[in-house]
Design an enzyme around this catalytic site. Structure first.
Site, PDB file in Angstrom:
ATOM      1  N   TYR A  69      84.829 -50.590 -33.680  1.00 45.71           N
ATOM      2  CA  TYR A  69      84.075 -51.781 -34.085  1.00 45.71           C
ATOM      3  C   TYR A  69      85.008 -52.677 -34.871  1.00 45.71           C
ATOM      4  O   TYR A  69      86.068 -52.248 -35.317  1.00 45.71           O
ATOM      5  CB  TYR A  69      82.858 -51.398 -34.932  1.00 45.71           C
ATOM      6  CG  TYR A  69      83.203 -50.950 -36.321  1.00 45.71           C
ATOM      7  CD1 TYR A  69      83.508 -49.623 -36.598  1.00 45.71           C
ATOM      8  CD2 TYR A  69      83.248 -51.867 -37.372  1.00 45.71           C
ATOM      9  CE1 TYR A  69      83.839 -49.203 -37.875  1.00 45.71           C
ATOM     10  CE2 TYR A  69      83.567 -51.454 -38.653  1.00 45.71           C
ATOM     11  CZ  TYR A  69      83.856 -50.126 -38.900  1.00 45.71           C
ATOM     12  OH  TYR A  69      84.188 -49.728 -40.163  1.00 45.71           O
ATOM     13  N   CYS A  70      84.622 -53.957 -35.017  1.00 41.81           N
ATOM     14  CA  CYS A  70      85.379 -54.810 -35.930  1.00 41.81           C
ATOM     15  C   CYS A  70      84.411 -55.700 -36.692  1.00 41.81           C
ATOM     16  O   CYS A  70      83.541 -55.202 -37.372  1.00 41.81           O
ATOM     17  CB  CYS A  70      86.516 -55.554 -35.262  1.00 41.81           C
ATOM     18  SG  CYS A  70      86.135 -56.509 -33.797  1.00 41.81           S
ATOM     19  N   ARG A  71      84.581 -57.033 -36.590  1.00 39.67           N
ATOM     20  CA  ARG A  71      83.753 -57.894 -37.445  1.00 39.67           C
ATOM     21  C   ARG A  71      82.366 -58.068 -36.860  1.00 39.67           C
ATOM     22  O   ARG A  71      81.463 -57.290 -37.099  1.00 39.67           O
ATOM     23  CB  ARG A  71      84.409 -59.269 -37.573  1.00 39.67           C
ATOM     24  CG  ARG A  71      85.432 -59.311 -38.639  1.00 39.67           C
ATOM     25  CD  ARG A  71      86.381 -60.443 -38.389  1.00 39.67           C
ATOM     26  NE  ARG A  71      87.722 -59.991 -38.628  1.00 39.67           N
ATOM     27  CZ  ARG A  71      88.785 -60.396 -37.976  1.00 39.67           C
ATOM     28  NH1 ARG A  71      88.681 -61.273 -37.020  1.00 39.67           N
ATOM     29  NH2 ARG A  71      89.957 -59.922 -38.278  1.00 39.67           N
ATOM     30  N   CYS A  85      83.855 -60.319 -31.999  1.00 36.35           N
ATOM     31  CA  CYS A  85      85.208 -60.112 -32.491  1.00 36.35           C
ATOM     32  C   CYS A  85      85.988 -59.420 -31.374  1.00 36.35           C
ATOM     33  O   CYS A  85      85.603 -58.374 -30.865  1.00 36.35           O
ATOM     34  CB  CYS A  85      85.148 -59.243 -33.736  1.00 36.35           C
ATOM     35  SG  CYS A  85      86.731 -58.654 -34.283  1.00 36.35           S
TER      36      CYS A  85
END
Lengths: 217, 217
Positions: free
Chosen positions: B175-177, B181
């Site tokens: 996952y990121c932002r 993202c």
DNA sequence: TCGATATTCAATTAATCGGTTGAATATTAG
DNA sequence: CTAATATTCAACCGATTAATTGAATATCGA
């Protein structure tokens, strides 16, 4: 990496929608419910053609939708909750980080607020004790989309009528959208003029909800 | 009502800051940590002077602060959390409401995402069972400002090195932002190429935290 | 002190924006 | 169908913005 730039340009359209004070005024009006172009123009003091143009920009950014009824066209926010929340976040960021905004708030709002605002924590306590009347002065559309548990909805235009039947021996706490929503300041001022003990909740509905405090429905 | 218009004009400055794709790109880079003008120019493909100009606008909007170190000047977000959250909200609103943005995402991101993303609910279950490695591919600055409970931080540039010591028999979730993202999409693609079972979390850190799911620290 | 480097400033041009005005379009009432 | 009303569209002007270029400023190393 053309895709990323294209996508960011699309995101920027939302930014553009929020990049003019006039448009923000329109957004605030629309947050109070569906409005015709004519009424929006009148309320904002813009010409009809100019209002229409700004509304086109909001429409291109996907913030508003239209509905025709006879010879007039009604505009409404396409996702009122998301838009109001975004607007609120922008306001908080501006007042936190932009010196000029901070100064404007200090000079114009804090001075209207002689007694300090009630903190969320204090309000929870007061509600438990039952000695506070909690007043939501936002328009009914926003109220019914979610409000503090136990609050009574009295839109600003109806405040005077409401006060007539109200004993003056209970303290009243008002709130509206964000911390810089003028509605609650106005309400407090008018109630204090009328002899009530009135104060303002620090922050507004979004802040309260974000803190996980009890809301309805 | 001059005050209200003045205040709204101040709010609009924040909107203006977000009203250009180039500036959004700079904001995204700055969300990954403090950067010099030169580096920002290089990463964004803008000229140095042009980059400097955009940075001035961000500075006037109060979004960034500067620090001098020798002959170079480093820019950073003045309130990274607030800015990233705002940016994230803008992205979600754009993809929800702007047809063109939706289409861009469908064509460019969904296609990179052959297996459907893991929902937050599923991920909670998987974590409980302990059969999933949770990878946060954001830069360390963002990771240490808050991340999903149990996640391991492997910034994208270090992904290859990290994979070398990793057995291929565990499923990985990245996952990121926010939901758009690109980091997590890239990570998944690279890991699948390398023979791993990798999927992406639906949404990102802000959504997870907003849902009240467990975060650290 | 001098030359090299990083950044900002100033001047310029093309593009976009905000606003006004008047015509065009769509709907309703008669 | 015609007149009246609400909204949008098109043309236009002045102000602002984005980008380029080259000069000015500040810092560092020699």
């Amino acid at each position: 990496m053309g895709f990323k730039q294209d996508l960011f340009s699309q995101f920027a359209r939302i930014g553009k929608a929020f990049a003019s004070g006039r448009r923000l005024e329109l957004i605030e009006l629309l947050a109070q419910g569906e409005r015709s172009v004519e009424l929006l123009a009148e309320s904002s003091g813009l010409s009809v053609a100019n209002t229409s143009q700004h509304l086109q920009i909001l429409k291109q950014a996907g913030l508003v939708k239209t509905r025709r009824e006879g010879q007039r066209i009604f505009y409404r926010l396409s996702d009122a909750d998301a838009v109001v929340q975004l607007f609120d976040a922008i306001q908080v960021l501006a007042v936190d980080q932009v010196a000029e905004a901070q100064q404007l708030v200090n000079e114009n709002l804090q001075s209207k607020d002689p007694l300090e605002a009630v903190s969320a924590m204090d309000l929870v306590e007061r509600i438990r004790n039952g000695d506070t009347l909690l007043l939501d002065v936002r328009p009914p559309e926003e109220f019914s989309a979610g409000h503090l548990a136990g609050a009574v909805n009295v839109p600003l235009p109806e405040l005077n009528a409401f006060l007539e039947d109200l004993p003056t021996d209970r303290e009243v706490v008002t709130y509206c959208r964000g911390p810089y929503c003028v509605l609650a300041y106005d309400a407090v001022a008018r109630m204090r003029d009328a002899g009530y003990q009135a104060r303002r909740l620090e922050g507004g509905y979004p802040e309260w909800a974000a803190a996980g405090l009890p809301v309805e429905p």
